[in-house]
Design an enzyme around this catalytic site. Structure first.
Site, short mmCIF file in Angstrom:
data_model
loop_
_atom_site.label_atom_id
_atom_site.label_comp_id
_atom_site.label_asym_id
_atom_site.label_seq_id
_atom_site.Cartn_x
_atom_site.Cartn_y
_atom_site.Cartn_z
N CYS A 16 0.81 -1.22 0.00
CA CYS A 16 0.00 0.00 0.00
C CYS A 16 0.84 1.27 0.00
O CYS A 16 0.33 2.36 -0.23
CB CYS A 16 -0.95 0.00 1.19
SG CYS A 16 -2.04 -1.42 1.20
N HIS A 22 -3.11 7.32 2.44
CA HIS A 22 -3.60 6.02 1.99
C HIS A 22 -4.98 5.78 2.60
O HIS A 22 -5.18 5.97 3.80
CB HIS A 22 -2.61 4.94 2.42
CG HIS A 22 -3.11 3.55 2.19
ND1 HIS A 22 -3.68 3.16 1.00
CD2 HIS A 22 -3.15 2.46 3.01
CE1 HIS A 22 -4.03 1.90 1.08
NE2 HIS A 22 -3.74 1.45 2.29
N ASN A 74 -10.12 0.26 0.32
CA ASN A 74 -8.65 0.32 0.29
C ASN A 74 -8.15 -0.30 -1.02
O ASN A 74 -8.38 -1.48 -1.26
CB ASN A 74 -8.14 -0.44 1.52
CG ASN A 74 -6.63 -0.55 1.59
OD1 ASN A 74 -5.93 -0.28 0.62
ND2 ASN A 74 -6.13 -0.95 2.73
N1 COA Z 1 -18.94 -7.93 9.55
C1 COA Z 1 -19.44 -8.17 10.78
N2 COA Z 1 -18.68 -8.57 11.82
C2 COA Z 1 -17.37 -8.72 11.59
C3 COA Z 1 -16.78 -8.48 10.34
C4 COA Z 1 -17.62 -8.07 9.29
N3 COA Z 1 -17.17 -7.80 8.06
N4 COA Z 1 -15.46 -8.71 10.42
C5 COA Z 1 -15.20 -9.09 11.69
N5 COA Z 1 -16.35 -9.10 12.40
C6 COA Z 1 -16.55 -9.39 13.81
C7 COA Z 1 -15.41 -10.22 14.39
O1 COA Z 1 -15.65 -11.59 14.14
C8 COA Z 1 -15.48 -9.86 15.87
O2 COA Z 1 -16.52 -10.62 16.44
P1 COA Z 1 -16.37 -11.25 17.92
O3 COA Z 1 -16.16 -10.06 18.83
O4 COA Z 1 -17.66 -11.93 18.12
O5 COA Z 1 -15.17 -12.14 17.85
C9 COA Z 1 -15.96 -8.42 15.87
O6 COA Z 1 -16.51 -8.18 14.55
C10 COA Z 1 -14.89 -7.40 16.21
O7 COA Z 1 -13.80 -7.58 15.39
P2 COA Z 1 -12.49 -6.74 15.64
O8 COA Z 1 -11.44 -7.33 14.78
O9 COA Z 1 -12.25 -6.62 17.10
O10 COA Z 1 -12.90 -5.30 15.11
P3 COA Z 1 -12.04 -4.00 15.08
O11 COA Z 1 -12.77 -2.96 15.82
O12 COA Z 1 -10.61 -4.22 15.41
O13 COA Z 1 -12.08 -3.61 13.52
C11 COA Z 1 -10.81 -3.66 11.50
C12 COA Z 1 -11.52 -4.47 12.58
C13 COA Z 1 -10.21 -4.61 10.48
C14 COA Z 1 -11.86 -2.78 10.81
C15 COA Z 1 -9.74 -2.76 12.17
O14 COA Z 1 -8.92 -3.55 13.00
C16 COA Z 1 -8.90 -2.06 11.15
O15 COA Z 1 -9.38 -1.25 10.39
N6 COA Z 1 -7.57 -2.34 11.12
C17 COA Z 1 -6.69 -1.79 10.15
C18 COA Z 1 -6.76 -2.60 8.89
C19 COA Z 1 -6.17 -1.93 7.71
O16 COA Z 1 -6.31 -0.74 7.55
N7 COA Z 1 -5.51 -2.71 6.86
C20 COA Z 1 -4.93 -2.27 5.65
C21 COA Z 1 -3.69 -1.51 5.89
S1 COA Z 1 -2.87 -1.17 4.41
#
Ligand code: COA
Length: 326
Positions: A111, A253, A283
């Site tokens: 990215c 980004h 993204n």
């Molecule tokens: N829809 C519904 N529920 C979802 C889901 C989706 N698409 N994806 C995950 N979940 C659930 C999980 O299973 C988890 O459930 P549980 O609590 O019962 O286990 C719950 O949602 C919470 O997941 P969590 O991973 O704790 O959420 P979060 O608040 O950390 O958000 C991201 C997840 C990925 C949105 C966040 O971590 C993020 O944006 N990270 C950066 C990623 C990024 O930018 N990557 C690219 C960089 S180049």
């Protein structure tokens, strides 16, 4: 010599897929995706290819720059999803454009790729031996997503962005790229990965083709981004001899709205300086920054003389920032 961006272009696949659309094929919801990321929709390639999108973006950038394909000396495509192992995406685009005088190669910094490619192109142009460069970020990430993994696949989209760079005689106005900074930390690579084919031939224990998809530890990537992006921006801004207060636009980004908000807060800058398009694009890895730059440029949001920061971060881990005067 001043290295200026003199044209931008972008291309998205025709198929727009909303969060609601995704909720019909997996256990997710518009509310979950929007509240955690800001993403409402993304464009996914159905008929399009990485080469086709990259070529379309490049043609638009060349048209705006009023540069003929034969005038290009360098083409660098940043991508992790070229259509082929061989030939590379840049040579495919070179051929499609008829840019027969250019040296063309790809660069993979995930990215952050566009920021790394911009820096390499700048170095080609700086000594005056090469005059015009085309820098592309292009991806069809949907083909490397695990569509059973709702925590990852909902975040990404497909598309391409391009910029034409020109080496210009210094005018005393101090325009163009002022500074570029990049960094990498391979020791943390596990948090965002997609394996290639394993070594496999008639002499290895297993002889099979296996496909691998993107896997991510979202929370670790989040922590990395909110810490590293403000640091690299400050470094690039200082290297340009400016302060963050003097920057008019921060084009980051487009991974997650909350990451962008956190960076703005850490830099003590208002969100109005941080335009976004992740709501409609998700993204798009290396394509994200040049698509946003093109959106802003074509909507007249950046004016001559304004100071811009471009910043990327992603797998590797890698990160990079550039400061330019438009
Ligand atoms: N829809 C519904 N529920 C979802 C889901 C989706 N698409 N994806 C995950 N979940 C659930 C999980 O299973 C988890 O459930 P549980 O609590 O019962 O286990 C719950 O949602 C919470 O997941 P969590 O991973 O704790 O959420 P979060 O608040 O950390 O958000 C991201 C997840 C990925 C949105 C966040 O971590 C993020 O944006 N990270 C950066 C990623 C990024 O930018 N990557 C690219 C960089 S180049």
């Amino acid at each position: 010599m001043e290295i200026r961006i003199i044209g931008t272009g972008s291309a998205l696949p025709a198929r727009r897929v909303t969060n609601e659309d995704l909720s019909h094929i997996m256990d997710t919801s518009d509310e979950w995706i929007k509240s955690r990321t800001g993403i409402r929709a993304r464009h996914l390639a159905v008929e399009e290819t990485t080469t086709g999108l990259a070529t379309e973006a490049a043609k638009k950038a060349l048209h705006q720059a009023d540069v003929q394909p034969e005038e290009l000396d360098v083409i660098i495509a940043a991508t992790v999803t070229a259509d082929k192992f061989l030939p590379n995406l840049s040579c495919e685009v070179q051929s499609a454009l008829g840019a027969k005088n250019a040296v063309a190669f790809d660069l993979n910094a995930a990215c952050s790729g566009f920021l790394f490619a911009l820096d390499v192109a700048r170095r080609y142009l700086e000594d005056g031996t090469h005059k015009k460069a085309l820098v592309i970020g292009a991806e069809t990430l949907s083909k490397i997503m695990d569509w059973q993994d709702r925590s990852t696949c909902v975040l990404f989209g497909d598309g391409a962005g391009a910029a034409v760079l020109s080496a210009c005689e210094e005018t005393g106005e101090k325009r163009g790229i002022l500074s570029t900074v990049q960094g990498s930390d391979g020791s943390r690579g596990e948090v965002l990965r997609c394996d290639n084919r394993p070594v496999s031939n008639p002499y290895t224990a297993k002889y099979e083709n296996t496909l691998s998809y993107v896997s991510m530890n979202g929370q670790e990537v989040y922590k990395f981004a909110v810490k590293t992006v403000p640091e690299v921006i400050k470094e690039a801004v200082a290297a340009a001899g400016l302060t963050v207060e003097e920057i008019d636009h921060f084009l980051l980004h487009q991974a997650n709205y909350r990451i962008i908000e956190s960076v703005a807060k850490r830099l003590h800058q208002p969100m109005e300086k941080f335009p976004t398009n992740l709501e409609e694009c998700g993204n798009i890895s290396a394509a994200s920054v040049p698509i946003l730059l093109d959106n802003e440029n074509n909507h007249g949001m950046i004016k001559k003389g304004e100071k811009i920061v471009l910043a990327g971060f992603g797998a590797g881990l890698t990160w990079g920032a550039a400061v330019l005067v438009w």
